[in-house]
Design a protein around this motif. Structure first.
Motif, PDB file in Angstrom:
ATOM      1  N   ARG A 174       1.027  -1.052  -0.485  1.00  0.00           N
ATOM      2  CA  ARG A 174      -0.237   0.116  -0.225  1.00  0.00           C
ATOM      3  C   ARG A 174       1.209   1.422   0.551  1.00  0.00           C
ATOM      4  N   PHE A 175       2.425   0.963   0.706  1.00  0.00           N
ATOM      5  CA  PHE A 175       2.744   2.378   0.793  1.00  0.00           C
ATOM      6  C   PHE A 175       3.171   2.804  -0.284  1.00  0.00           C
ATOM      7  N   ASN A 176       4.026   1.538  -0.740  1.00  0.00           N
ATOM      8  CA  ASN A 176       4.618   1.574  -2.630  1.00  0.00           C
ATOM      9  C   ASN A 176       3.498   1.962  -3.407  1.00  0.00           C
ATOM     10  N   LEU A 177       2.380   1.795  -3.516  1.00  0.00           N
ATOM     11  CA  LEU A 177       1.418   2.631  -4.445  1.00  0.00           C
ATOM     12  C   LEU A 177       0.834   4.379  -4.416  1.00  0.00           C
ATOM     13  N   LEU A 178       1.064   4.404  -2.840  1.00  0.00           N
ATOM     14  CA  LEU A 178       0.328   5.996  -2.600  1.00  0.00           C
ATOM     15  C   LEU A 178       1.447   6.360  -2.927  1.00  0.00           C
ATOM     16  N   ALA A 179       3.660   6.165  -2.644  1.00  0.00           N
ATOM     17  CA  ALA A 179       4.461   6.556  -2.271  1.00  0.00           C
ATOM     18  C   ALA A 179       4.453   6.919  -4.639  1.00  0.00           C
TER      19      ALA A 179
ATOM     20  N   GLU B 296      -1.741   3.765   9.947  1.00  0.00           N
ATOM     21  CA  GLU B 296      -1.234   2.122  10.054  1.00  0.00           C
ATOM     22  C   GLU B 296       0.408   2.735   9.082  1.00  0.00           C
ATOM     23  N   LEU B 297       0.126   3.140   7.926  1.00  0.00           N
ATOM     24  CA  LEU B 297       0.937   3.168   7.520  1.00  0.00           C
ATOM     25  C   LEU B 297       1.818   4.604   8.308  1.00  0.00           C
ATOM     26  N   TYR B 298       1.534   5.285   8.949  1.00  0.00           N
ATOM     27  CA  TYR B 298       2.610   6.427   9.584  1.00  0.00           C
ATOM     28  C   TYR B 298       3.362   5.107  10.543  1.00  0.00           C
ATOM     29  N   ARG B 299       2.561   4.593  11.521  1.00  0.00           N
ATOM     30  CA  ARG B 299       2.828   3.298  12.628  1.00  0.00           C
ATOM     31  C   ARG B 299       4.389   2.970  11.723  1.00  0.00           C
ATOM     32  N   HIS B 300       3.665   2.124  10.178  1.00  0.00           N
ATOM     33  CA  HIS B 300       5.276   1.550  10.158  1.00  0.00           C
ATOM     34  C   HIS B 300       6.314   2.427   9.123  1.00  0.00           C
ATOM     35  N   LEU B 301       6.398   4.344   9.299  1.00  0.00           N
ATOM     36  CA  LEU B 301       7.190   4.841   9.285  1.00  0.00           C
ATOM     37  C   LEU B 301       7.822   5.300  10.438  1.00  0.00           C
ATOM     38  N   ASN B 302       6.977   5.932  11.853  1.00  0.00           N
ATOM     39  CA  ASN B 302       7.473   5.989  12.883  1.00  0.00           C
ATOM     40  C   ASN B 302       8.666   4.899  13.056  1.00  0.00           C
ATOM     41  N   PRO B 303      10.216   5.959  13.193  1.00  0.00           N
ATOM     42  CA  PRO B 303      11.641   5.768  14.133  1.00  0.00           C
ATOM     43  C   PRO B 303      11.592   4.754  15.066  1.00  0.00           C
ATOM     44  N   ALA B 304      10.027   4.794  15.787  1.00  0.00           N
ATOM     45  CA  ALA B 304      10.538   4.479  17.521  1.00  0.00           C
ATOM     46  C   ALA B 304       9.414   2.814  16.528  1.00  0.00           C
ATOM     47  N   ARG B 305       9.639   2.392  15.640  1.00  0.00           N
ATOM     48  CA  ARG B 305       9.153   1.399  15.562  1.00  0.00           C
ATOM     49  C   ARG B 305       9.765  -0.179  16.059  1.00  0.00           C
ATOM     50  N   PHE B 306      11.004  -0.073  15.385  1.00  0.00           N
ATOM     51  CA  PHE B 306      11.934  -1.219  16.102  1.00  0.00           C
ATOM     52  C   PHE B 306      12.134  -1.183  16.943  1.00  0.00           C
TER      53      PHE B 306
END
Length: 727
Positions: free
Chosen positions: A364-369, A703-713
């Motif tokens: 989904r992120f690849n399509l939006l980007a 949901e996608l923002y959480r996949h970008l957020n730097p704290a996710r790891f």
């Protein structure tokens, strides 16, 4: 493969006006839809006077339930241009609209053809209308008018939930939790779904609660209906209600103002005073966590005044441009003597993302980007495809059965049929717009590419190639951007109100209210970002002169071709092909084996005469910075030690219920890890970062923002520890 979204089912009446089959209702008044919009939504919200009163640099946000044909948006945009002060060129209109059943592009064009006076605005909307069907959040920029449109294709209540901070399970966050230093607020509401009697599901208590929670002080609303359930719902959400005469034969309608003193009921919202708890969720349920949000009680409210960006590649320049367009003063500090000298320094880069028919977050992120980047580089404020490259299309060859299946599925999903029984005056969308992803057999693909290719493929018509260095220089020509070149930042220090940026000699280079770290793998040299996970991947691109036999064979190439590698059309008598992917290799000089690998990949994609002499070794080496999950890092920089302590219960119970917000360095952000897709990812990543810093609606889902957020790891590391212990 599941279809992600249902488009609107439309029938056209005897007057060529659209009627919703799903709801059995008209999209706008049969008497005069444009005048209805002006009376109900523009006049009752007092928009002309409010637009004229905006000070330079201010933003006005409107949110709408029911985008429909886009008529309300276009009429509002027209009023915006007519009303705002000509001396206030940096005012901005942000329009957010939610739609469960979006029109196809063909139906949109047909509906808007009814309003010739709106054609200059309608043409721009149609040109950037998201490919259908396309569930989720889509940001559209109209740069010359100072207008942004955020389209959310979801149910109204779910769509509005995307605008307000929520937990990881979708439940509402405490009112003092937010995405960044600022908080997005709505100044005026257009409540314009189909009539409550025909569409009762939209007019829900959750929708009214969201309207109240998202409203700015003195926000207004207007709606065509006077239904009692709507009146009661808005009153409970905190609005003072007024009944006024409706449009045409409609006897009454509602309008009103938000009264922030009225308590808003929201039983699902946890109290921000609860603190951290190790109470577990039910077995098998998702954790309710707020790690991706900031608490406004932990820090004073702050407005960005000037921003320092560390790094002058695509990430830094794109972030700088996004912030400068919003009126902020930006200083870009770059180690090298010129912009885009590291991974962004290739002669040609491709606007390329990995497209997939699957509905997973990365797809989904690849399509939006991809869609956002295609539109960004074609936008008239920069005109980058014309000035720095070519919108020649990108042909993704299907070199395996799996790729063939995927690419055919994408083309079929977004294929738009011509309108049936349309009047003679109706003009359909061009094929490249109606069908942005086209499946081409081998013969058609070869004809489009201008040379013989060995496989069929998926053509992305709106993409192309760009010179990253030229892109960066163009973006940084904005008057709000200052460049500090040949300067290394070795230390960041926080004072009470600002950040100090210091060089290796401990000398102060500059100060800023906000800082963005965008210097790729060098971010690990700064204390605040030292723990962010990166991989460096060596890439070698081969340059082939067009006077060489292989280059001459490629001289007629008309589109970028991507397979196991890529080859782009000639630029300044050089053909670029590549690129290799090599881990754990830090060799800076050109490598003969990598050159041969590029030539082998080229020969696997296109038909070349056998026995051609290899070209001389020529090209460029760069080092891409990627993350373990291939998403970029976009957002506030976490305080790793503090967050590990706050979220340590996750080490023992992966779905522990914790109500604490994340802990982040104040006004410190990053945009990192773009990998080999910098041209495709960076425009949307920068738009996301600017929205967080400036308190705007996000251009993508939470949901996608959480996949970008730097704290996710960090959070995943804690949860992974819990799972290991449970084995």
């Amino acid at each position: 493969m599941e279809k992600p979204l249902d488009n609107a089912s439309v029938r056209w009446d005897e007057n060529n006006q659209p009627v919703s089959v799903q709801f059995g209702d008209v999209y706008f008044s049969k008497h005069n839809g444009l005048e209805e919009t002006r009376f109900v939504f523009l006049a009752q919200n007092n928009l002309a006077e409010r637009f004229a009163a905006l000070a330079n640099g201010e933003t006005f946000c409107i949110a709408e339930t029911g985008f429909g044909s886009g008529l309300n948006f276009l009429a509002c945009w027209q009023l915006w241009e007519q009303s705002r002060s000509k001396n206030h060129s940096t005012t901005h209109l942000h329009f957010v609209s939610v739609e469960k059943y979006p029109l196809t592009c063909e139906d949109l064009i047909r509906a808007l053809s009814l309003w010739p006076e709106l054609k200059p605005y309608a043409d721009q909307l149609i040109d950037q209308y998201p490919p259908q069907p396309a569930l989720g959040v889509h940001r559209i920029r109209f740069p010359l008018g100072g207008v942004s449109l955020t389209l959310i294709f979801e149910d109204a209540a779910d769509g509005l939930r995307q605008l307000k901070p929520c937990a990881t399970d979708g439940s509402p966050a405490p009112p003092n939790y937010q995405f960044g230093p600022g908080k997005a607020k709505v100044d005026a509401w257009f409540l314009d779904g189909f009539a409550p009697a025909k569409n009762p599901g939209m007019w829900s208590s959750e929708l009214f609660q969201s309207v109240g929670a998202l409203s700015a002080k003195n926000a207004s609303f207007a709606t065509f209906t006077a239904a009692g359930m709507v009146k009661r719902g808005l009153q409970e959400a905190g609005f003072a209600i007024e009944k006024v005469p409706g449009f045409g034969r409609k006897r009454e309608m509602l309008r009103g103002r938000f009264n922030p003193e009225t308590p808003i009921s929201n039983d699902d919202t946890p109290s921000s005073s609860e603190g951290t708890t190790t109470r577990g969720n039910a077995r098998g349920s998702s954790a309710r966590l707020f790690w991706h949000l900031l608490s406004s009680t932990d820090r004073p409210a702050s407005t960005a005044t000037n921003v320092a960006i560390i790094g002058g590649g695509l990430a830094g320049c794109m972030a700088g441009a996004a912030l400068a367009r919003r009126g902020l003063k930006v200083t870009i500090v770059e180690l090298q003597a010129n912009l885009a000298q590291a991974a962004s320094g290739n002669r040609q880069g491709v606007v390329y993302s990995r497209l997939s028919p699957h509905n997973d977050p990365l797809s989904r992120f690849n399509l939006l980007a991809q869609v956002f980047a295609n539109n960004f580089y074609a936008a008239p404020d920069y005109d980058l495809f014309n000035s720095c490259g070519d919108r020649c299309g990108v042909l993704h060859l299907a070199m395996s059965d799996k790729q063939r299946t995927h690419y055919q599925a994408i083309a079929e999903r977004y294929r738009c049929e011509p309108a049936q029984n349309a009047p003679m005056s109706f003009t359909s969308a061009p094929a490249s717009k109606s069908n942005p992803f086209q499946w081409l057999d081998e013969g058609t693909a070869s004809e489009r590419a201008g040379l013989q290719v060995k496989y069929p493929g998926l053509l992305v018509e709106g993409a192309g190639w760009l010179s990253p260095q030229d892109v960066c220089n163009t973006l940084c020509s904005h008057p709000n951007i200052e460049l500090r070149l040949s300067t290394e930042i070795s230390d960041l220090r926080r004072t009470e109100n600002a950040w100090l940026l210091c060089d290796s000699d401990n000398a102060q280079v500059t100060t800023a209210s906000h800082v963005v770290i965008a210097n790729a793998a060098a971010a690990n040299k700064l204390a605040q970002t030292a723990e962010l996970p990166f991989n460096q991947i060596r890439g070698q691109v081969s340059h082939i002169a067009t006077h060489h036999a292989i280059g001459e064979a490629l001289a007629g190439l008309q589109t970028v071709i991507c397979g196991d590698g890529y080859v782009s059309p000639p630029h300044q008598n050089i053909v670029c092909t590549g690129a290799t992917f090599t881990l754990r290799n830090h060799e800076q000089s050109l490598n003969g084996q990598c050159q041969q690998a590029n030539l082998d990949n080229l020969a696997a994609m296109v038909q070349l005469e056998s026995g051609m002499t290899p070209p001389p070794l020529d090209g460029r080496v760069g080092f891409r910075t990627t993350t373990p999950d291939y998403f970029p890092l976009v957002g506030p920089v976490p305080k790793h030690g503090e967050m590990r302590a706050s979220f340590s219960p996750l080490q023992h119970k992966a779905n522990a219920a914790l109500t604490t917000a994340g802990e982040y360095h104040e006004n410190l952000f990053c945009l990192l890890g773009l990998g080999s897709r910098g041209l495709a990812y960076s425009p949307l990543a920068a738009e996301t970062l600017a929205a967080i810093i400036c308190g705007e609606p996000l251009p993508l889902s939470q949901e996608l923002y959480r996949h970008l957020n730097p704290a996710r790891f960090l959070i995943r590391e804690l949860i992974r520890g819990s799972r290991k212990r449970s084995v």
